[in-house]
Design a protein around this motif. Structure first.
Motif, PDB file in Angstrom:
ATOM      1  N   PRO A 119       0.895  -1.351   0.100  1.00  8.53           N
ATOM      2  CA  PRO A 119      -0.091  -0.088   0.098  1.00  8.53           C
ATOM      3  C   PRO A 119       0.899   1.374   0.081  1.00  8.53           C
ATOM      4  O   PRO A 119       1.952   1.318   0.635  1.00  8.53           O
ATOM      5  CB  PRO A 119      -0.690  -0.152   1.254  1.00  8.53           C
ATOM      6  N   PRO A 120       0.505   2.384  -0.603  1.00 11.01           N
ATOM      7  CA  PRO A 120       1.182   3.555  -1.057  1.00 11.01           C
ATOM      8  C   PRO A 120       1.822   4.006   0.594  1.00 11.01           C
ATOM      9  O   PRO A 120       2.987   4.468   0.595  1.00 11.01           O
ATOM     10  CB  PRO A 120       0.285   4.469  -1.463  1.00 11.01           C
ATOM     11  N   ILE A 121       1.042   4.293   1.484  1.00  8.62           N
ATOM     12  CA  ILE A 121       1.343   4.817   2.846  1.00  8.62           C
ATOM     13  C   ILE A 121       2.320   3.908   3.535  1.00  8.62           C
ATOM     14  O   ILE A 121       3.572   4.580   3.878  1.00  8.62           O
ATOM     15  CB  ILE A 121       0.037   5.093   3.843  1.00  8.62           C
ATOM     16  N   GLN A 122       2.204   2.739   3.317  1.00  9.71           N
ATOM     17  CA  GLN A 122       3.249   1.836   4.071  1.00  9.71           C
ATOM     18  C   GLN A 122       4.530   1.501   2.912  1.00  9.71           C
ATOM     19  O   GLN A 122       5.587   1.523   3.890  1.00  9.71           O
ATOM     20  CB  GLN A 122       2.667   0.349   3.958  1.00  9.71           C
ATOM     21  N   HIS A 123       4.358   1.731   1.912  1.00 11.00           N
ATOM     22  CA  HIS A 123       5.616   2.157   0.990  1.00 11.00           C
ATOM     23  C   HIS A 123       6.337   3.193   1.211  1.00 11.00           C
ATOM     24  O   HIS A 123       7.478   3.159   1.805  1.00 11.00           O
ATOM     25  CB  HIS A 123       5.064   2.090  -0.408  1.00 11.00           C
ATOM     26  N   ALA A 124       5.798   4.454   1.589  1.00 16.36           N
ATOM     27  CA  ALA A 124       6.399   5.422   2.114  1.00 16.36           C
ATOM     28  C   ALA A 124       6.784   5.531   3.554  1.00 16.36           C
ATOM     29  O   ALA A 124       8.142   5.896   3.834  1.00 16.36           O
ATOM     30  CB  ALA A 124       5.504   6.771   1.947  1.00 16.36           C
ATOM     31  N   PHE A 125       6.237   4.821   4.324  1.00 12.86           N
ATOM     32  CA  PHE A 125       6.641   4.718   5.734  1.00 12.86           C
ATOM     33  C   PHE A 125       7.964   3.961   5.854  1.00 12.86           C
ATOM     34  O   PHE A 125       8.820   4.419   6.589  1.00 12.86           O
ATOM     35  CB  PHE A 125       5.623   4.250   6.677  1.00 12.86           C
ATOM     36  N   TRP A 126       8.101   2.780   5.166  1.00  9.80           N
ATOM     37  CA  TRP A 126       9.067   2.101   5.502  1.00  9.80           C
ATOM     38  C   TRP A 126      10.366   2.568   4.737  1.00  9.80           C
ATOM     39  O   TRP A 126      11.339   2.376   5.174  1.00  9.80           O
ATOM     40  CB  TRP A 126       8.850   0.623   5.049  1.00  9.80           C
ATOM     41  N   ARG A 127       9.940   3.215   3.430  1.00  7.07           N
ATOM     42  CA  ARG A 127      11.000   3.854   2.788  1.00  7.07           C
ATOM     43  C   ARG A 127      11.819   4.631   3.857  1.00  7.07           C
ATOM     44  O   ARG A 127      13.053   4.566   3.805  1.00  7.07           O
ATOM     45  CB  ARG A 127      10.368   4.617   1.704  1.00  7.07           C
ATOM     46  N   TRP A 128      11.316   5.454   4.731  1.00  5.89           N
ATOM     47  CA  TRP A 128      11.918   6.243   5.508  1.00  5.89           C
ATOM     48  C   TRP A 128      12.289   5.917   6.669  1.00  5.89           C
ATOM     49  O   TRP A 128      13.360   6.419   7.522  1.00  5.89           O
ATOM     50  CB  TRP A 128      10.837   7.699   5.868  1.00  5.89           C
ATOM     51  N   VAL A 129      11.808   4.796   7.138  1.00  5.77           N
ATOM     52  CA  VAL A 129      12.252   4.108   8.207  1.00  5.77           C
ATOM     53  C   VAL A 129      13.881   3.543   7.866  1.00  5.77           C
ATOM     54  O   VAL A 129      14.873   3.521   8.626  1.00  5.77           O
ATOM     55  CB  VAL A 129      11.509   2.875   8.693  1.00  5.77           C
ATOM     56  N   ILE A 130      13.999   2.954   6.831  1.00  2.00           N
ATOM     57  CA  ILE A 130      15.091   2.537   6.369  1.00  2.00           C
ATOM     58  C   ILE A 130      16.068   3.563   5.869  1.00  2.00           C
ATOM     59  O   ILE A 130      17.364   3.536   6.361  1.00  2.00           O
ATOM     60  CB  ILE A 130      14.771   1.715   4.720  1.00  2.00           C
ATOM     61  N   ALA A 131      15.579   4.828   5.448  1.00  2.00           N
ATOM     62  CA  ALA A 131      16.379   5.862   5.216  1.00  2.00           C
ATOM     63  C   ALA A 131      16.983   6.288   6.358  1.00  2.00           C
ATOM     64  O   ALA A 131      18.293   6.628   6.579  1.00  2.00           O
ATOM     65  CB  ALA A 131      15.736   6.888   4.568  1.00  2.00           C
ATOM     66  N   LEU A 132      16.258   6.586   7.483  1.00  2.00           N
ATOM     67  CA  LEU A 132      16.537   7.036   8.900  1.00  2.00           C
ATOM     68  C   LEU A 132      17.665   6.142   9.433  1.00  2.00           C
ATOM     69  O   LEU A 132      18.669   6.570   9.963  1.00  2.00           O
ATOM     70  CB  LEU A 132      15.433   7.144   9.760  1.00  2.00           C
ATOM     71  N   LEU A 133      17.482   4.785   9.182  1.00  2.00           N
ATOM     72  CA  LEU A 133      18.335   3.813  10.016  1.00  2.00           C
ATOM     73  C   LEU A 133      19.746   3.949   8.941  1.00  2.00           C
ATOM     74  O   LEU A 133      20.810   3.684   9.521  1.00  2.00           O
ATOM     75  CB  LEU A 133      17.980   2.335   9.646  1.00  2.00           C
ATOM     76  N   ALA A 134      19.776   4.428   7.671  1.00  2.00           N
ATOM     77  CA  ALA A 134      20.757   4.392   6.857  1.00  2.00           C
ATOM     78  C   ALA A 134      21.580   5.768   7.244  1.00  2.00           C
ATOM     79  O   ALA A 134      22.817   5.658   7.239  1.00  2.00           O
ATOM     80  CB  ALA A 134      20.625   4.506   5.400  1.00  2.00           C
TER      81      ALA A 134
END
Length: 281
Positions: A26-41
């Motif tokens: 789903p679009p919102i989950q796509h965006a959320f996990w994108r930024w969780v991963i980016a934050l960890l990186a």
């Protein structure tokens, strides 16, 4: 210019990813996990710096929240929403209009564009308009989301010029990623309750790792650096290369095709980039 080009090429893959995951994440989950991963990186490089500059960040909290809302929480969510029904190439074509808005915002802020830069901007914009109108792009319900995404990205880019003096770039990046992720939390919770989660298989995890590490951490760092060095307008002209990259990637990975008329229009875009991205003497 190299930083702007790097960000543009890497971002092109995120449009293909948005389209490729439209039926599995789903679009919102796509965006959320994108930024969780980016934050960890980004955390190993920016968390400590952000903590050291916490007083400066707190003093400019409204600015940080606005930048995070436009560039992190809203922009990519709108692109993902468009990807439900819109081909990746079409999204890239429409998104390529955002440099026009960047130039408008820069002009309103008192930045003089110059005749050569303005000519290149108009030429590239003409290529985008012709591409959408006669290049086989077509319109779907998803295209209604893309102008909003373009406005968010242009506003984000214009605001980068007003980054508080003394604020470290990596600390700024980490803070905006953190704030944007927090802003997405309520919408993510609603999406989970209504739509359910997605299956964490290689076909979903690997694209999310790409958009989180490459299209977010790497590309946003490069874009912010480019805007700081050459301004949003000149960086925005390089951004016109995006539909070229998206068209090539969507053809190679998704089987989407761009006709001869579209290729001719892309030549206009490239000519505008070459003309408008040159340095003024």
């Amino acid at each position: 210019m190299a930083c702007a080009a790097l960000a543009t090429v890497v971002w092109s893959g995120s449009f293909v990813t948005s389209r490729g995951l439209h039926d599995s994440v789903p679009p919102i989950q796509h965006a959320f996990w994108r930024w969780v991963i980016a934050l960890l990186a980004v955390a190993p490089f920016g968390a400590r710096r952000a903590w050291r500059q916490r007083h400066l960040l707190r003093r400019h909290a409204r600015y940080v929240l606005l930048v995070s809302l436009l560039g992190v929480a809203l922009y990519n969510t709108l692109v993902n929403q468009a990807g439900l029904t819109t081909p990746a190439a079409t999204m890239g074509m429409i998104m390529a209009a955002s440099p026009v808005l960047m130039a408008v915002f820069d002009r309103l802020g008192g930045v003089r564009l110059g005749a050569r830069r303005t000519t290149g901007l108009l030429l590239a914009c003409a290529g985008v308009v012709l591409l959408v109108a006669g290049g086989g792009a077509g319109f779907t319900p998803g295209t209604l989301w893309m102008p909003a995404a373009a406005c968010c990205f242009a506003g984000y880019s214009a605001l980068l010029r007003r980054r508080p003096a003394g604020l470290d770039g990596t600390a700024f990046l980490f803070t905006t990623f953190l704030a944007g992720t927090v802003l997405l939390l309520p919408a993510h919770a609603v999406s989970l309750a209504v739509q359910g989660g997605f299956a964490p298989v290689p076909g979903t995890v690997l694209p999310l790792l790409y958009v989180g590490v490459a299209s977010s951490a790497l590309a946003f760092f490069a874009w912010n650096k480019a805007v700081a060095l050459i301004g949003a307008t000149r960086a925005g002209i390089v951004y016109y290369l995006q539909p070229v990259c998206v068209a090539a990637l969507s053809w190679a990975l998704l089987g989407e095709h761009t006709g001869a008329t579209g290729l001719l229009c892309l030549a206009l875009i490239l000519a505008g980039v070459v003309l408008g991205a040159g340095s003024r003497r």
